[in-house]
Design an enzyme around this catalytic site. Structure first.
Site, PDB file in Angstrom:
ATOM      1  N   HIS A 171       0.841  -1.207   0.000  1.00  0.00           N
ATOM      2  CA  HIS A 171       0.000   0.000   0.000  1.00  0.00           C
ATOM      3  C   HIS A 171       0.873   1.253   0.000  1.00  0.00           C
ATOM      4  O   HIS A 171       0.629   2.201  -0.747  1.00  0.00           O
ATOM      5  CB  HIS A 171      -0.874   0.065   1.266  1.00  0.00           C
ATOM      6  CG  HIS A 171      -1.933  -0.989   1.383  1.00  0.00           C
ATOM      7  ND1 HIS A 171      -2.104  -1.751   2.520  1.00  0.00           N
ATOM      8  CD2 HIS A 171      -2.897  -1.392   0.522  1.00  0.00           C
ATOM      9  CE1 HIS A 171      -3.132  -2.571   2.359  1.00  0.00           C
ATOM     10  NE2 HIS A 171      -3.628  -2.385   1.147  1.00  0.00           N
ATOM     11  N   LYS A 218     -15.798  -7.394   3.769  1.00  0.00           N
ATOM     12  CA  LYS A 218     -14.747  -7.796   4.717  1.00  0.00           C
ATOM     13  C   LYS A 218     -15.108  -7.438   6.150  1.00  0.00           C
ATOM     14  O   LYS A 218     -15.715  -6.404   6.400  1.00  0.00           O
ATOM     15  CB  LYS A 218     -13.435  -7.057   4.381  1.00  0.00           C
ATOM     16  CG  LYS A 218     -12.771  -7.492   3.099  1.00  0.00           C
ATOM     17  CD  LYS A 218     -11.487  -6.680   2.897  1.00  0.00           C
ATOM     18  CE  LYS A 218     -10.800  -7.020   1.578  1.00  0.00           C
ATOM     19  NZ  LYS A 218      -9.712  -6.055   1.288  1.00  0.00           N
ATOM     20  N   ARG A 263      -2.243  -6.154  -8.234  1.00  0.00           N
ATOM     21  CA  ARG A 263      -1.194  -7.139  -7.987  1.00  0.00           C
ATOM     22  C   ARG A 263      -1.174  -8.224  -9.043  1.00  0.00           C
ATOM     23  O   ARG A 263      -0.134  -8.631  -9.517  1.00  0.00           O
ATOM     24  CB  ARG A 263      -1.383  -7.790  -6.608  1.00  0.00           C
ATOM     25  CG  ARG A 263      -1.007  -6.890  -5.470  1.00  0.00           C
ATOM     26  CD  ARG A 263      -1.514  -7.408  -4.176  1.00  0.00           C
ATOM     27  NE  ARG A 263      -2.961  -7.549  -4.224  1.00  0.00           N
ATOM     28  CZ  ARG A 263      -3.729  -7.817  -3.197  1.00  0.00           C
ATOM     29  NH1 ARG A 263      -3.190  -8.010  -2.022  1.00  0.00           N
ATOM     30  NH2 ARG A 263      -5.036  -7.910  -3.319  1.00  0.00           N
ATOM     31  N   SER A 273      -3.121  -7.531   3.276  1.00  0.00           N
ATOM     32  CA  SER A 273      -3.344  -7.359   4.716  1.00  0.00           C
ATOM     33  C   SER A 273      -3.679  -8.698   5.370  1.00  0.00           C
ATOM     34  O   SER A 273      -3.270  -8.965   6.506  1.00  0.00           O
ATOM     35  CB  SER A 273      -4.488  -6.373   4.966  1.00  0.00           C
ATOM     36  OG  SER A 273      -4.191  -5.124   4.421  1.00  0.00           O
TER      37      SER A 273
HETATM   38  O1  PNS Z   1      -8.706  -2.417   0.416  1.00  0.00           O
HETATM   39  P1  PNS Z   1     -10.027  -2.854  -0.155  1.00  0.00           P
HETATM   40  O2  PNS Z   1     -10.831  -3.593   0.889  1.00  0.00           O
HETATM   41  O3  PNS Z   1      -9.894  -3.642  -1.418  1.00  0.00           O
HETATM   42  O4  PNS Z   1     -10.807  -1.498  -0.531  1.00  0.00           O
HETATM   43  C1  PNS Z   1     -12.110  -1.540  -1.073  1.00  0.00           C
HETATM   44  C2  PNS Z   1     -12.801  -0.196  -0.841  1.00  0.00           C
HETATM   45  C3  PNS Z   1     -12.878   0.115   0.657  1.00  0.00           C
HETATM   46  C4  PNS Z   1     -12.022   0.910  -1.548  1.00  0.00           C
HETATM   47  C5  PNS Z   1     -14.238  -0.314  -1.453  1.00  0.00           C
HETATM   48  O5  PNS Z   1     -14.938  -1.340  -0.815  1.00  0.00           O
HETATM   49  C6  PNS Z   1     -15.015   1.007  -1.349  1.00  0.00           C
HETATM   50  O6  PNS Z   1     -14.837   1.876  -2.168  1.00  0.00           O
HETATM   51  N1  PNS Z   1     -15.851   1.139  -0.303  1.00  0.00           N
HETATM   52  C7  PNS Z   1     -16.631   2.344  -0.097  1.00  0.00           C
HETATM   53  C8  PNS Z   1     -18.107   2.132  -0.471  1.00  0.00           C
HETATM   54  C9  PNS Z   1     -18.338   2.394  -1.953  1.00  0.00           C
HETATM   55  O7  PNS Z   1     -18.132   3.490  -2.454  1.00  0.00           O
HETATM   56  N2  PNS Z   1     -18.798   1.353  -2.660  1.00  0.00           N
HETATM   57  C10 PNS Z   1     -19.106   1.475  -4.071  1.00  0.00           C
HETATM   58  C11 PNS Z   1     -17.923   1.265  -4.960  1.00  0.00           C
HETATM   59  S1  PNS Z   1     -17.857  -0.396  -5.448  1.00  0.00           S
END
Ligand code: PNS
Length: 164
Positions: free
Chosen positions: A18, A42, A91, A129
């Site tokens: 990250h 998650k 990745r 993570s």
């Molecule tokens: O590190 P991650 O868990 O892959 O990140 C995913 C994240 C948190 C960026 C994604 O779940 C997110 O954007 N969450 C906020 C809610 C949202 O906007 N959802 C709609 C987009 S799919």
């Protein structure tokens, strides 16, 4: 016009992978906001406060980077903060479908918003993570996986959990 980029994620906890993406984004854009967000798929292990604290420590010295949190839509956060770029690390091909879906959804919700993908450095291709948590939980060495300034706290958290 100032180019503001967002690096969103659950950062549970932040990894060297990250931080590499955040650092590279900070060299490409005027300002970068690292945002701790909710991933509905998650369950998290560290509190939002702790994940932000880790990120603040790990990005110390990156002058144009700040850390924030938000539990609404990323598309909305971007609009509120005048940001129109999302930076994400890729990745492997396995990341692609999910990331592509999120990029298209975010662009649908906020047509000003573009997603830029940076390929993970080969050293971090395998890193996540959940790998960090697993290794820490089983007492392994996480020093190559997370920033040095947060190693002790992660080890301590999982040591206490293992002892219970
Ligand atoms: O590190 P991650 O868990 O892959 O990140 C995913 C994240 C948190 C960026 C994604 O779940 C997110 O954007 N969450 C906020 C809610 C949202 O906007 N959802 C709609 C987009 S799919």
């Amino acid at each position: 016009m100032e180019k503001i980029a967002i690096c969103p994620g659950s950062f549970d906890p932040v990894t060297n992978g990250h931080i590499d993406i955040v650092r590279r984004a900070s060299e490409m854009f005027d300002a970068v906001i690292v945002v701790v967000m909710t991933n509905f798929a998650k369950q998290t292990h560290f509190s939002v406060k702790k994940r932000m604290e880790f990120l603040i420590k790990a990005t110390e010295g990156m002058k144009n980077v700040r850390v924030d949190c938000y539990d609404g839509l990323l598309a909305e956060y971007a609009r509120e903060h005048g940001a129109n770029i999302i930076v994400k690390g890729l990745r492997a091909v396995s990341d692609f479908e999910y990331e592509f879906q999120m990029a298209l959804t975010n662009n649908k919700l906020n047509p000003e918003l573009e997603t830029v993908f940076l390929t993970a450095r080969s050293d971090y291709m395998y890193l996540s993570s959940s790998i960090v948590r697993q290794v820490a939980e089983l007492g392994g060495d996480i020093s190559d996986f997370v920033p040095e300034c947060i190693i002790d706290e992660i080890v301590e958290k999982f040591r206490r959990r293992t002892e219970k």
